[in-house]
Write a protein that holds these residues in place. Structure first.
Motif, short mmCIF file in Angstrom:
data_model
loop_
_atom_site.label_atom_id
_atom_site.label_comp_id
_atom_site.label_asym_id
_atom_site.label_seq_id
_atom_site.Cartn_x
_atom_site.Cartn_y
_atom_site.Cartn_z
N VAL A 45 34.25 31.83 50.51
CA VAL A 45 34.06 33.03 49.71
C VAL A 45 33.19 32.84 48.49
O VAL A 45 33.64 32.24 47.56
N VAL A 46 31.91 33.59 48.38
CA VAL A 46 31.34 33.46 47.17
C VAL A 46 31.13 34.78 46.49
O VAL A 46 30.91 35.72 47.06
N ILE A 47 31.59 34.79 45.27
CA ILE A 47 31.27 36.01 44.49
C ILE A 47 30.29 36.04 43.69
O ILE A 47 30.20 35.19 42.90
N LEU A 48 29.44 37.13 43.43
CA LEU A 48 28.29 37.04 42.53
C LEU A 48 28.57 38.09 41.46
O LEU A 48 28.62 39.07 41.64
N GLY A 49 28.45 37.58 39.99
CA GLY A 49 28.75 38.21 39.20
C GLY A 49 30.07 38.09 38.39
O GLY A 49 31.08 38.51 39.24
N ALA A 50 30.16 37.72 37.34
CA ALA A 50 31.49 37.63 36.56
C ALA A 50 31.67 38.73 35.56
O ALA A 50 32.08 38.21 34.40
N GLY A 51 31.30 40.10 35.96
CA GLY A 51 31.88 40.99 34.86
C GLY A 51 33.27 41.27 35.12
O GLY A 51 34.08 40.64 35.77
N TYR A 52 33.55 42.53 34.78
CA TYR A 52 35.05 42.94 35.21
C TYR A 52 35.40 43.10 36.40
O TYR A 52 36.44 42.57 36.65
N ALA A 53 34.57 43.24 37.30
CA ALA A 53 34.70 43.42 38.61
C ALA A 53 34.77 42.31 39.50
O ALA A 53 35.81 41.79 39.98
N GLY A 54 33.72 41.25 39.09
CA GLY A 54 33.74 40.01 39.85
C GLY A 54 34.90 38.97 39.34
O GLY A 54 35.47 38.34 40.20
N MET A 55 35.07 39.37 37.99
CA MET A 55 36.23 38.31 37.52
C MET A 55 37.54 38.57 38.02
O MET A 55 38.44 37.78 38.39
N SER A 56 37.65 40.26 38.32
CA SER A 56 39.06 40.38 38.86
C SER A 56 39.17 40.15 40.30
O SER A 56 40.12 39.56 40.85
N ALA A 57 37.97 40.19 40.97
CA ALA A 57 37.87 39.58 42.51
C ALA A 57 38.45 38.18 42.60
O ALA A 57 39.10 37.50 43.49
N ALA A 58 37.58 37.33 41.58
CA ALA A 58 37.87 35.87 41.60
C ALA A 58 39.12 35.30 41.31
O ALA A 58 39.82 34.69 41.99
N ILE A 59 39.92 36.06 40.38
CA ILE A 59 41.20 35.83 39.93
C ILE A 59 42.32 36.17 41.19
O ILE A 59 43.20 35.42 41.41
N GLN A 60 41.86 37.24 41.49
CA GLN A 60 43.07 37.84 42.52
C GLN A 60 42.87 37.12 43.78
O GLN A 60 43.92 36.66 44.40
N LEU A 61 41.84 36.91 44.32
CA LEU A 61 41.93 36.06 45.63
C LEU A 61 42.18 34.47 45.38
O LEU A 61 42.88 34.33 46.29
N ALA A 62 41.75 34.02 44.27
CA ALA A 62 42.10 32.64 44.24
C ALA A 62 43.66 32.51 43.88
O ALA A 62 44.27 31.69 44.49
N ALA A 63 44.11 33.50 43.08
CA ALA A 63 45.43 33.34 42.83
C ALA A 63 46.32 33.54 44.26
O ALA A 63 47.46 32.85 44.37
#
Length: 402
Positions: A15-33
């Motif tokens: 899974v690759v997430i492009l963009g570490a704004g409020y939305a991208g960071m939320s997606a990365a932390i939620q999915l990884a956790a």
């Protein structure tokens, strides 16, 4: 071979997430956790900068406030997500690859597209060359440097009477009372607020000395002025452009179906309607709710990131993803650092009777602005804690969804 051994030896789902704004960071932390400890899934977050951009504070950075310098790797620490720093230069959805800085290639199985919007300086001649923006910390610091060098009586024109324009004009006028601050826009500042909140906002701008001009359409930006429709010009020693947004053209070039603004059109689960392995979140997505297409805000962006992660997690576990629903609940607006107004809203964004003003509103606004960091921290420990937001009831319900 046991099922566990097969899982351990199979190639992980990337899974690759492009963009570490409020939305991208939320997606990365939620999915990884949620996938912590799993060997069959990898999560990679790509962003051009290593530090998180607090977009809700950029108007303050433009008047000299130092950015917090939040580190993206530190925010991801403990989740197992990988961080890649670099500019995304192309996305090939047919080959399922992302190009970073032209020479690095990241293959993916699932892509989360979260490259959000920036100020649109493409539509009006001269705005790209002669106007400042608040697209990044660097942009805000450039404006701060310019404002600090202006002499008494110099004129700063803020173009755009939306929330960013209002907050910026108020902040500049408060920090630099010797400057003449003009807020230009087609619409009335605070037009979407109830009469009490709108009156408070206008009184605050008047107290700060901000000259408000409504019904103004800027047709060109010059080195020392802005030109209006009808031939009038307004002298300007500095111009801040907050009028309209545009998204990166990468999405349209990559192939997924996009709307007239270049945003990826999603289904109810935040999947691209044309490329089911692609999810879109935040400003980069055209997400339809019962009241219409969502507009970009932090309050809506973070839930889209979390929900995309939930959808991906459910698919990977062989379950059906659920539809996304979100209802707005407030519009907080800073009026300098010691004043603010908060308009509470119905889920469709229309104003309720209740609003906050003054110091109470300042405390509320600061709580909202600072809320992402404890939210991310809680999600790392308890992922389910991030999945709570107003669903909006009948306002957000689409026919055929539940």
């Amino acid at each position: 071979m046991s099922a566990q051994q097969a899982e351990d030896t199979a190639a992980p789902h990337r899974v690759v997430i492009l963009g570490a704004g409020y939305a991208g960071m939320s997606a990365a932390i939620q999915l990884a956790a949620r996938g912590k400890g799993r060997k069959d899934v990898t999560v990679t977050l790509v962003n051009a900068q290593e530090h998180f951009t607090e977009r809700m504070r950029l108007h303050s950075v433009a008047t000299g406030r130092k950015p917090a310098g939040l580190s993206i790797p530190e925010l991801l620490d403990g989740t197992g997500a990988h961080f890649v720093r670099g500019w995304v230069t192309a996305v090939d959805t047919a080959a399922r690859t992302v190009y970073v800085d032209d020479d690095r290639v990241l293959p993916y199985d699932t892509l989360v597209y979260g490259l959000g919007g920036t100020a649109d300086t493409s539509a009006v001649p001269g705005s790209e060359d002669h106007a400042y923006t608040l697209n990044s910390v660097q942009d805000a610091e450039l404006l701060a440097d310019r404002l600090g060098r202006l002499g008494r009586g110099a004129t700063v024109v803020v173009v755009g009477s939306g929330l960013t324009g209002i907050e910026s004009a108020a902040e500049i006028a408060e920090r630099y009372p010797e400057l003449d601050v003009v807020l230009l826009g087609r619409g009335e500042p605070g037009a979407a607020m109830n009469p009490r909140a709108r009156a408070y906002l206008h009184a605050a701008l008047d107290r700060l000395g901000v000259r408000v001009r409504t019904g103004a359409e800027v047709v060109k930006v010059l080195p020392d002025a802005v030109g209006l429709a009808g031939g009038e010009s307004v002298a300007a020693d500095a111009v801040l452009w907050t009028c309209g947004t545009r998204v990166s053209p990468l999405a349209a070039a990559a192939g997924p179906a996009v709307d007239e603004h270049g945003r990826i059109v999603t289904d109810a689960t935040l999947r691209s309607v044309s490329r089911p392995e692609v999810y879109a979140i935040g400003d980069a997505a055209a997400i339809r709710q019962g009241y219409g297409v969502m507009h970009g805000t932090c309050q809506g962006g973070m839930p889209t990131g979390v929900h995309a992660a939930l959808s991906i997690d459910r698919v990977l576990r062989g379950k059906r993803p659920k539809p996304f629903r979100f209802g707005y609940y407030h519009t907080p607006v800073s009026l300098g650092r010691g004043d603010a107004v908060v308009q509470f809203t119905r889920p469709d964004g229309s104003p309720r009777r209740m609003c906050l003003t003054g110091r109470t509103a300042v405390r509320y606004k600061e709580t909202v602005t600072a809320s992402p960091w404890p939210t991310y921290g809680r999600m790392k420990k308890v992922p389910a804690s991030g999945a709570f937001w107003p669903r909006g009831g009948r306002f957000t319900r689409l026919r055929g969804t539940r």
